[in-house]
Design a protein around this motif. Sequence first.
Motif, mmCIF file in Angstrom:
data_model
loop_
_atom_site.group_PDB
_atom_site.id
_atom_site.type_symbol
_atom_site.label_atom_id
_atom_site.label_comp_id
_atom_site.label_asym_id
_atom_site.label_seq_id
_atom_site.Cartn_x
_atom_site.Cartn_y
_atom_site.Cartn_z
ATOM 1 N N LEU A 1 -8.902 -7.136 0.180
ATOM 2 C CA LEU A 1 -10.256 -7.680 0.140
ATOM 3 C C LEU A 1 -10.343 -9.063 0.765
ATOM 4 O O LEU A 1 -11.329 -9.400 1.428
ATOM 5 N N LYS A 2 -9.310 -9.854 0.573
ATOM 6 C CA LYS A 2 -9.329 -11.226 1.087
ATOM 7 C C LYS A 2 -8.871 -11.317 2.539
ATOM 8 O O LYS A 2 -9.219 -12.259 3.242
ATOM 9 N N PHE A 3 -8.064 -10.343 2.987
ATOM 10 C CA PHE A 3 -7.504 -10.491 4.327
ATOM 11 C C PHE A 3 -7.616 -9.237 5.189
ATOM 12 O O PHE A 3 -8.271 -9.252 6.226
ATOM 13 N N ASP A 4 -6.979 -8.145 4.778
ATOM 14 C CA ASP A 4 -6.843 -6.991 5.666
ATOM 15 C C ASP A 4 -8.189 -6.386 6.065
ATOM 16 O O ASP A 4 -8.403 -6.072 7.245
ATOM 17 N N PHE B 1 -4.594 4.162 2.326
ATOM 18 C CA PHE B 1 -3.874 2.937 2.012
ATOM 19 C C PHE B 1 -3.451 2.307 3.338
ATOM 20 O O PHE B 1 -2.969 3.021 4.229
ATOM 21 N N PHE B 2 -3.628 0.979 3.454
ATOM 22 C CA PHE B 2 -3.253 0.383 4.734
ATOM 23 C C PHE B 2 -2.759 -1.049 4.583
ATOM 24 O O PHE B 2 -3.003 -1.720 3.577
ATOM 25 N N ASP B 3 -2.035 -1.468 5.608
ATOM 26 C CA ASP B 3 -1.520 -2.832 5.668
ATOM 27 C C ASP B 3 -1.506 -3.264 7.125
ATOM 28 O O ASP B 3 -1.253 -2.445 8.029
ATOM 29 N N LEU B 4 -1.776 -4.534 7.363
ATOM 30 C CA LEU B 4 -1.790 -5.084 8.714
ATOM 31 C C LEU B 4 -0.751 -6.188 8.852
ATOM 32 O O LEU B 4 -0.565 -6.987 7.926
ATOM 33 N N GLU B 5 -0.092 -6.225 10.001
ATOM 34 C CA GLU B 5 0.712 -7.391 10.384
ATOM 35 C C GLU B 5 -0.048 -8.074 11.505
ATOM 36 O O GLU B 5 -0.570 -7.405 12.410
ATOM 37 N N THR B 6 -0.118 -9.395 11.451
ATOM 38 C CA THR B 6 -0.990 -10.115 12.371
ATOM 39 C C THR B 6 -0.291 -11.315 12.996
ATOM 40 O O THR B 6 0.826 -11.672 12.620
ATOM 41 N N GLY C 1 -5.335 -0.920 -0.749
ATOM 42 C CA GLY C 1 -4.192 -1.716 -0.311
ATOM 43 C C GLY C 1 -3.921 -2.827 -1.300
ATOM 44 O O GLY C 1 -4.485 -2.856 -2.400
ATOM 45 N N PHE C 2 -3.079 -3.753 -0.893
ATOM 46 C CA PHE C 2 -2.707 -4.885 -1.741
ATOM 47 C C PHE C 2 -3.205 -6.153 -1.080
ATOM 48 O O PHE C 2 -2.769 -6.508 0.013
ATOM 49 N N ASN C 3 -4.156 -6.817 -1.710
ATOM 50 C CA ASN C 3 -4.798 -8.024 -1.188
ATOM 51 C C ASN C 3 -5.649 -7.723 0.042
ATOM 52 O O ASN C 3 -5.823 -8.582 0.903
ATOM 53 N N GLN D 1 -3.909 -5.528 -5.878
ATOM 54 C CA GLN D 1 -3.576 -6.884 -6.315
ATOM 55 C C GLN D 1 -4.559 -7.370 -7.376
ATOM 56 O O GLN D 1 -4.162 -8.009 -8.356
ATOM 57 N N LYS D 2 -5.841 -7.073 -7.202
ATOM 58 C CA LYS D 2 -6.838 -7.515 -8.176
ATOM 59 C C LYS D 2 -6.611 -6.856 -9.530
ATOM 60 O O LYS D 2 -6.734 -7.490 -10.575
ATOM 61 N N ILE D 3 -6.272 -5.567 -9.512
ATOM 62 C CA ILE D 3 -5.978 -4.882 -10.771
ATOM 63 C C ILE D 3 -4.750 -5.490 -11.425
ATOM 64 O O ILE D 3 -4.701 -5.711 -12.636
ATOM 65 N N PHE D 4 -3.727 -5.780 -10.599
ATOM 66 C CA PHE D 4 -2.495 -6.402 -11.086
ATOM 67 C C PHE D 4 -2.789 -7.729 -11.769
ATOM 68 O O PHE D 4 -2.333 -7.996 -12.890
#
Length: 267
Positions: free
Chosen positions: A96-99, A11-16, A92-94, A125-128
């Motif tokens: 596919l479109k960004f991270d 699971f991952f998240d990026l700050e940019t 992760g959350f969203n 997010q897509k499942i949500f």
Amino acid sequence: MFLKLTNPLVFFDLETTGTNIVSDRIVEYSFVKVMPDGEVITNTERVNPERPIPLESSLIHGIYDADVKDKPAFKALAKELATFLRGCDLAGFNILKFDVPVLVEEFLRSDVDFDISKRKLLDAQKIFHMMEKRTLTAAYKFYCEKDLVDAHSAEADTLATLEVLDAQIKRYEGQTLKDLRGRAIGTIENNVDSLHKLTNDSMVDLAGRFVFNDENVEVFNFGKFKGQAVEDVLKKESGYYDWMMKGDFPMDTKRKLTEIKLRGFQK
């Protein structure tokens, strides 16, 4: 963990520095690797983007130039990170479109092979959005506990919206509304003026090409000048006004653009 795993799942998240996949850079990443046996391994680092972090981005994630000036660039971390991610699926959350696109771009710039073609990608997010629909039919069922008959006929949709809005006020009156950054922006009140302000407060033109920032200044909401003050851009890049006026933009957007330009000349 309830989810059954065959491969490690990260699971991952990026700050940019911003939201442009091609030109913006990572300033912080966090990868949490969950092994099939339940072991959890965390890899979190701040990254020097080798360029200034725009203030509007810092206000969102709380990372400023001074926080990363002594941190390694992504290129220095890329090989070790690729090793950490070897053989792992990603979640992760969203993402596919960004991270995921941003991460791949960073690896490519670092000349590190990071092939995602054989990885499984899970986006919560897509499942949500698929399971918790955001359509008028779903809203009518949620707020009014009724099925919408004749959905997509103008009259049925209009009458359903009336009932939905009325039910929303009954449910949420007095509650604090927060924006996507978690900041309180107002309270749900049972009057039209207040509701208008809450739902349209940042809007400049109807198409959303311009919005008000935190300082109540009109900024671009698209393209290479996204986040920059419209008035400042028009002063520095005079040809941008002509490009927009000749371009395929709504008349309302062009009218707002002209108003901002003329106001700048009057100062």
